[in-house]
Design an enzyme around this catalytic site. Structure first.
Site, PDB file in Angstrom:
ATOM      1  N   GLN A  85      -0.703   0.454   4.441  1.00 50.60           N
ATOM      2  CA  GLN A  85      -1.206  -0.099   3.188  1.00 50.60           C
ATOM      3  C   GLN A  85      -0.053  -0.677   2.365  1.00 50.60           C
ATOM      4  O   GLN A  85       0.979  -0.024   2.176  1.00 50.60           O
ATOM      5  CB  GLN A  85      -1.953   0.996   2.401  1.00 50.60           C
ATOM      6  CG  GLN A  85      -2.652   0.506   1.152  1.00 50.60           C
ATOM      7  CD  GLN A  85      -3.804  -0.476   1.431  1.00 50.60           C
ATOM      8  OE1 GLN A  85      -4.455  -0.398   2.476  1.00 50.60           O
ATOM      9  NE2 GLN A  85      -4.036  -1.400   0.520  1.00 50.60           N
ATOM     10  N   ASP A 136      -4.250  -5.611  10.809  1.00 54.96           N
ATOM     11  CA  ASP A 136      -4.110  -6.442   9.609  1.00 54.96           C
ATOM     12  C   ASP A 136      -3.768  -7.889   9.976  1.00 54.96           C
ATOM     13  O   ASP A 136      -3.882  -8.782   9.137  1.00 54.96           O
ATOM     14  CB  ASP A 136      -2.965  -5.906   8.733  1.00 54.96           C
ATOM     15  CG  ASP A 136      -3.455  -5.052   7.576  1.00 54.96           C
ATOM     16  OD1 ASP A 136      -4.575  -5.300   7.091  1.00 54.96           O
ATOM     17  OD2 ASP A 136      -2.703  -4.151   7.162  1.00 54.96           O
ATOM     18  N   LYS A 181     -11.581   2.444   3.318  1.00 59.28           N
ATOM     19  CA  LYS A 181     -11.390   2.054   4.723  1.00 59.28           C
ATOM     20  C   LYS A 181     -11.747   3.224   5.641  1.00 59.28           C
ATOM     21  O   LYS A 181     -12.450   3.063   6.642  1.00 59.28           O
ATOM     22  CB  LYS A 181      -9.934   1.617   4.960  1.00 59.28           C
ATOM     23  CG  LYS A 181      -9.616   0.262   4.359  1.00 59.28           C
ATOM     24  CD  LYS A 181      -8.115  -0.056   4.350  1.00 59.28           C
ATOM     25  CE  LYS A 181      -7.883  -1.393   3.638  1.00 59.28           C
ATOM     26  NZ  LYS A 181      -6.467  -1.759   3.498  1.00 59.28           N
TER      27      LYS A 181
HETATM   28  N1  GUN Z   1      -2.869  -4.489   0.271  1.00 55.33           N
HETATM   29  C1  GUN Z   1      -3.706  -5.415  -0.262  1.00 55.33           C
HETATM   30  N2  GUN Z   1      -4.433  -6.011   0.698  1.00 55.33           N
HETATM   31  C2  GUN Z   1      -4.061  -5.453   1.874  1.00 55.33           C
HETATM   32  C3  GUN Z   1      -4.470  -5.643   3.214  1.00 55.33           C
HETATM   33  O1  GUN Z   1      -5.322  -6.476   3.551  1.00 55.33           O
HETATM   34  N3  GUN Z   1      -3.851  -4.857   4.135  1.00 55.33           N
HETATM   35  C4  GUN Z   1      -2.892  -3.953   3.796  1.00 55.33           C
HETATM   36  N4  GUN Z   1      -2.326  -3.260   4.769  1.00 55.33           N
HETATM   37  N5  GUN Z   1      -2.489  -3.751   2.558  1.00 55.33           N
HETATM   38  C5  GUN Z   1      -3.072  -4.491   1.599  1.00 55.33           C
END
Ligand code: GUN
Length: 298
Positions: A97, A120, A53
């Site tokens: 995350q 998100d 990311k």
């Molecule tokens: N863990 C797995 N997928 C995601 C996501 O799309 N966003 C976040 N913040 N954590 C994750």
């Protein structure tokens, strides 16, 4: 032979469009979109996701801020950081995350993020806005799946869609987006009897359960579109490999279109995260509207 929906290529197109819009935002308004990513603990998969990311954010010209903490961080400390990021006008997107260690209250932490910076799309305000058809920051993986589906169908109206899995991250928002696109939507999950019977009726099957190779050709109507959200790590011949929730070799000959793993939904998720960060930066700082049409045409 199915059409292979190339998520890698499509994600590059989205990222190029985002980079172009970031350039305009910088030149016209002096704003550099900034994404803050918070990682708690040392889960290997989460570390890889966070690294990717940050790398992509930098590549499109955004500012990437990373906050890493040991697994035993106190909830109050995380809450305090989120409050600081909420009130910092130079930060446009905040992402925590997931999953978080058990002692932390995930719902409380997500709710602490300002909805306007919730890239998100997990905050209850954004969840509610999506469910009721109002403008919202939309979860990245389902958004990526919709861009892929629009590559296959000029119009999704009237299509029957089955979503396998009911998670807050993928299954539920995916169903909401398909419904908004006038599909007839069924969510199936671990308590559903005869999941395969539902799938066999569907024009579109979205698999998001985290079970390697669960979906077989006998589940799929010939010509249907199959979107594989699964990213499962397996060990084969002494090597680590990624496999989806769909048995690709088995399903591909019968499907009309299918996403591969890797190179399908995964790259689209990150592209949509940066799209959301751009949207958050534009909404906050300018009267310019994001050129949604440019993205929808992709
Ligand atoms: N863990 C797995 N997928 C995601 C996501 O799309 N966003 C976040 N913040 N954590 C994750």
């Amino acid at each position: 032979m199915a059409q292979i929906i190339d998520g890698k290529l499509l994600s590059i197109q989205v990222l190029e469009q985002v980079a172009h819009e970031v350039d305009i935002l910088k030149a016209e308004c002096g704003i550099v979109p900034a994404l803050a990513v918070i990682l708690v603990g040392d889960d290997p998969a989460s570390q890889v996701y966070v690294r990717n990311k940050a790398k992509r954010a930098t590549e499109v010209g955004m500012l990437s801020l990373e906050y890493r903490f040991d697994a035993d961080i106190a909830q109050v400390k995380l809450n305090r950081l989120i409050r600081e990021l909420n009130s910092d006008p130079t930060v446009h997107g905040i992402l925590v995350q997931l999953p978080l260690p058990d002692h932390l209250n995930e719902d409380e932490i997500i709710s602490a993020i300002a909805p306007s910076k919730d890239v998100d799309g997990f905050h209850p305000q954004n969840v509610g806005a999506l469910a009721s058809g109002q403008p919202a920051l939309v979860p990245c993986t389902p958004q990526g799946c919709m861009i892929m589906l629009r590559k296959v169908y000029a119009d999704l109206s009237g299509k029957s869609a089955v979503v396998i899995g009911r998670s807050n991250i993928v299954g539920k928002p995916m169903a909401a987006l398909l419904l908004q696109a006038n599909c007839t939507v069924t969510i199936v999950h671990s308590h559903t009897a005869n999941i395969e019977d539902f799938c066999r009726q569907a024009d579109i099957v979205v698999a998001a359960v985290g079970r390697v190779g669960l979906v077989k050709s006998s589940w799929i109507k010939p010509g249907a579109t199959v979107i594989d959200v699964g990213i499962n790590e397996i060990h084969e011949e002494g090597r680590r490999k990624l496999r989806g929730d769909v048995d690709f070799q088995d399903v591909e000959p019968i499907a009309g279109a299918i996403t591969p793993v890797p190179g399908g939904v995964g790259p689209m998720t990150i592209a949509c995260l940066l799209l959301n960060t751009l949207k958050a930066a534009k909404k906050k700082n300018t009267s310019l509207k994001l050129d949604d049409m440019a993205f929808e045409a992709m």
